[in-house]
Design a protein around this motif. Sequence first.
Motif, short mmCIF file in Angstrom:
data_model
loop_
_atom_site.label_atom_id
_atom_site.label_comp_id
_atom_site.label_asym_id
_atom_site.label_seq_id
_atom_site.Cartn_x
_atom_site.Cartn_y
_atom_site.Cartn_z
N ILE B 688 54.51 78.16 37.16
CA ILE B 688 55.22 77.11 36.32
C ILE B 688 56.35 77.92 36.04
O ILE B 688 56.45 78.86 35.71
CB ILE B 688 54.43 77.02 35.04
N LEU B 689 57.51 77.26 36.47
CA LEU B 689 58.71 77.83 36.44
C LEU B 689 59.28 77.48 34.81
O LEU B 689 58.99 77.26 34.12
CB LEU B 689 59.53 76.96 37.37
N GLY B 690 60.50 78.53 34.84
CA GLY B 690 61.22 78.40 33.68
C GLY B 690 61.45 77.53 32.95
O GLY B 690 60.91 77.36 31.64
N ASP B 691 61.71 76.34 33.54
CA ASP B 691 61.78 75.06 32.74
C ASP B 691 60.48 74.07 32.65
O ASP B 691 60.68 72.98 32.41
CB ASP B 691 62.91 74.27 33.53
N GLY B 692 59.31 74.64 32.99
CA GLY B 692 58.15 73.94 32.79
C GLY B 692 57.97 73.12 33.99
O GLY B 692 56.53 72.78 34.05
N ARG B 693 58.77 72.95 34.99
CA ARG B 693 58.56 72.33 36.32
C ARG B 693 57.64 73.15 37.06
O ARG B 693 57.61 74.52 36.92
CB ARG B 693 59.53 71.96 36.95
N ILE B 694 56.76 72.58 38.17
CA ILE B 694 56.13 73.43 38.94
C ILE B 694 56.73 73.70 40.19
O ILE B 694 57.22 72.94 40.62
CB ILE B 694 54.66 72.39 39.12
N GLY B 695 56.44 74.83 40.53
CA GLY B 695 56.87 75.38 41.98
C GLY B 695 56.09 75.40 42.62
O GLY B 695 55.03 76.50 42.54
N LEU B 696 55.80 74.87 43.89
CA LEU B 696 54.78 75.14 45.11
C LEU B 696 55.19 76.52 45.63
O LEU B 696 56.04 76.73 46.07
CB LEU B 696 54.42 74.09 45.92
N ILE B 697 54.14 77.35 45.83
CA ILE B 697 54.06 78.82 46.54
C ILE B 697 53.96 78.36 48.09
O ILE B 697 52.97 78.09 48.31
CB ILE B 697 53.36 79.55 45.81
N LEU B 698 55.04 79.03 48.74
CA LEU B 698 54.76 78.53 50.19
C LEU B 698 53.96 79.76 50.87
O LEU B 698 54.20 80.98 50.59
CB LEU B 698 55.93 78.72 50.79
N ASP B 699 53.07 79.33 51.73
CA ASP B 699 52.28 80.36 52.56
C ASP B 699 52.90 80.41 53.76
O ASP B 699 52.76 79.87 54.51
CB ASP B 699 50.87 79.44 52.59
N LEU B 700 53.56 81.68 54.02
CA LEU B 700 54.12 81.39 54.96
C LEU B 700 53.41 81.90 56.33
O LEU B 700 54.07 81.42 57.53
CB LEU B 700 55.24 83.02 54.97
N ILE B 701 52.20 82.31 56.48
CA ILE B 701 51.53 82.24 57.59
C ILE B 701 51.16 80.77 58.02
O ILE B 701 51.19 80.46 59.07
CB ILE B 701 50.21 82.96 57.08
#
Lengths: 145, 1010
Positions: B688-701
Amino acid sequence: MITETTEEVVIVNVGESMLGLPLDRVHEITRQLDRTPVPRGGAEILGVVNLRGEIVTLLDLGMILFDRRTSDDKTTRTVIVQHEDERIGLNIDRVGDVVQFDRTNIERLPTHVSEAESKFFRGVVQRDDGLLLVVDIGAVIAAST
Amino acid sequence: MSGAESNEFDEVIDEFVIESKEHLDDVENKLLRIEELGADIDDDLVNEVFRAIHSVKGAAGFLGFVTLGNLAHALESVLDRIRQRDLVPVRPVVEALLEGTDRLVTLLGSIHESNDADVLEEVESLLSIVENGSPEEQQEREFERQHELLETIDHEEREGKNAWAIELPIQSCCMVTDRDPESFFRHLRKHGSVIDGDDTIQRFLQQHTNASRETVRILFATDLDYDEICTTLGIDDDCLVPAFEYFEGFAVDAIGGGSSPSGEASPARSTDDDPAHVSSPQQPQTQRQQSQEQQQGVPARTRKPRPSSQTTAATKKEQPNDSSVRVSVALLDSLMNYSGELVLARNQLLQALASNNTTASERIASRINIVTSELQEAVMHTRLQPIGNVFAKFTRVVRDLSKKLDKECTLDIEGGDVDLDRKIIQAIGDPLTHLVRNSVDHGIEPPKARVAAGKPSQGKIQLSARHQGGTVQVTIRDDGRGIDTERLREKAVEKGILRRDEAERLSERDACRLIFHPGFSTAERVTEVSGRGVGMDVVKSNIEKLGGTIEIESEVGVGTTITVIIPLTLAILASMVVNCGNNRYVIPQSSILEIVRIRPNQDNARMESVQGHEVLRLRGMLLPLVRLSEILGIESTTPRDSASVVVVESGLLRFGIAVDEVVDAEEIVVKPLGKHLKERKEYAGATILGDGRIGLILDLIGIATQSKLSVAEEAIRKNQEGDEEDHVQTGHVEISDIVLFQTQNDEQFAIYLGQVARIARIHAADLSVFDDSMSIAWEGSMIPAIDVHAIMHGTGSEPSQPRNGYVLIHERATGNVALFVDKLLDIRRECIDLGKDSKMLPGVCGVFIAEDKPTRLVEIDGLVTTALPDYWTRRIAQEDKEERSGPIRILFAEDSAFFRNLLVGALETEGFEVRQAEDGEAAWNQFETGCDQIDVVVTDIEMPKCDGLELTRRIRKHKSGGSIPIIALTSLANEDARKRGIEAGVDEYQIKLEKQKLLDSIRHHAQTRK
């Protein structure tokens, strides 16, 4: 009168169908939350929402049951259900009342309904205002994983 | 016992359990090492193990755990014989010690039921070793004895007598001959001599009960012949055989003087529970059993390794870890400090806000920022454990497994001190175990095969761990048979996993990775050891669940190396937030090498195409390029020919990800995705980012796999091989965090961020010039301020003009230093390609390009040495003086290990140096040999050999002992005791376990003495 065989469901509308969601699995029902789409997630996954700090997957119940998109307007609601140790959101068109009925009143689905379609439901209940399809939430979640 | 008291007692028990387990934790490894050294006994090592067991025994006795104490005592006895050089720690001996120790650990696991446990087996096997030496020694003695017997028989026969081996059913004999047992034996002796079995007879006579159906077996020499004996003794003719026949299985050469038994198994020569029979020659295994039977009168048991007990021991060991953790007091102190600072800063902030003082608020806010980060890091550290904890058990695993499979393997362990979050340690235990077992099972060949292949018969497995970037790398390397990729390809085609052409096209590395495919086991038989093909794919998924990667490298006939890479922290990730198609995505910073903005017509960073794959040409290097928008199937919001590219390294792959915009660096909390999305390769979680929105974490592999990067890599490699002219070899490009700054005439410099502890903005008035040098007040003292501009231009001899600017503070124990600079440009991670500085200015390592300008990289030592040549030496001299006073050295005498451990820990944490002694005698010896290295003596009163008062008297009589402070510890606080102590020469009496008072008293006495 609540007996051992009483079932409580909340009535929701998805498309033209009237569905009953067993209340013991329903955690809460909210208006639509800000959602973040998940690209490549799949047709049934509308995205993820922030439910008080928990990241909850949002599914389109219409897509799962009937292969038809749920609406996206001001009557649309999100039903948060409990499944194993996580919460999952199901989008529906409109929410109705909470009703009770005797479990023994749940009848099997008519035989002409296919296996594929009937696996999501525990049965039907005849009511004055129409047929209520009682949903098997576990099956819904399992199918979309 | 009142509620509170019983709670306290429970706490004491818990502590005892935890401490004992710690003692025993290491014992296993030490025993294995002792076994390795064999006859070359390492006294210190044995003593360490002895003391560990001794401590457990003492405390167990104190707390009433009798069974535990008995078992520990038995272990102690064996160890005692070893340390007295009375016993060689050969395999069976160590085996017994290991099993005994395992049992101790199990008992500790359910301490309250321990008194009901049955440890007869372990205790007896240990005690038999104590009494009779190692089973091999026992065996040897047995052979000697039999050898003697045969000689006697031979002798008797030559004298014309007959020698018989007779099994006398005493009860029936007595009945037939109408005698009681005593008279029967007298009767027996009248007719001949008993060669062997006298003591059996004695024992029988002493323990004889009517109800027993015992038989007594003897070797008997007599003039009587077969029939006569039967009649005289009242036995049936199947009760006796000629003595030589009895020894038939025994090697003939034994009579001639050899000593080893033939391997022949005689048919079961009644190994029933008869405590009194002459052991018959059989295979060494059962021979041992029988000798044990003889000594112990207990039915024989097998000595196979007991995997179940091992695992229970292991799991029992794991249990306390779940619910509590040990944290160093130093760490707790810094936690206290940081939280204190945070509180202060918060108070200041509130005040500043209340009085609308914005500059102060800003300053305090940045302080809060720093303190919070440090606090967070310290908190994370409380969950760190050395990976050695996981590694420790592998030595045993390898040993037991090799033994079971008849292979010879050694295990080298390196990097056990690498710290990992506890959760990760628990999670990688199983996968690593599987990998290690795999190495032994499938990797290392049997000794004969190895020798045939020209390898040493002993296989070597190397287990190592190290920190790398934001990850921990664990490597398991074996010199075994390697992975046969041909066979793997075959299997893949057989199982329908790949088509034949696909299988053939696989690179070596990808072929190796077939091992990770579910259901893929090439073992001909399913070994119970590594299990079916459920093994490797489960290992891989477990590791990936932790966010890690696993790589395999192998060469047939040479060996296999497996590398597991695990990101360090689970919870908080330093990351970069990027934009793509109006949504935010997150990339872990530990994987990011650099960020490049691609603009059209830029030479050093360009997008190109190689065989249809997009690549990034960056300063001469070619990297595969993927577009995030394409991977995700969404629309990009920026034109194709310009983009921001994040260059990442994941596992062994380096590539660039093109995104719409790089937004910001953020520290985020990783949250898991629900089950529907967990399996998606592209995402490793969300936040959950600073503004409350969701950021998906990328799986580099996952992204690398999705975009089939390995294929792209191949293409690039092939391309590069043919591309010589354009091949700008950048060699080793350094990526570092630097501070970029400018001096008076806009000259640009950089310094490693690691050399800068703080940066502060200052006014001219903050600088003071005194005696040609500039200084500044910092944290309560004046420290030198070096004007970088002045140094560079050689005007260091003239005092610089104080002016507004910034100071970069460098902290060192020997003294802090401030670097004064005019303008602060940036703090960033930069790719530094260092070239030589032609001007050779002081403190400059080299030159590189930053912000399109030549930038000199400086480092602190050079600058300080130039500006203040004797600064460091002056400080070092001062430090030396301080150090000579040093920590307080204590001689501590206490016989109870439990109490000793309790207090020593506390003393050492205080910073004291402690020499321990387990009784007055030992303490006296220590005092005599090192009295000038002792500042304070702390002693128990009640001790064996030489009690505290006697010790005190001796010290006082000693020439250097007159004035040394002696503090006596006692549980008795009466006046008499005190008086006696004072008379003996004690300076002070302290009650045991009143820790704080003791510490204060020690300090007090140490100070006054100085």
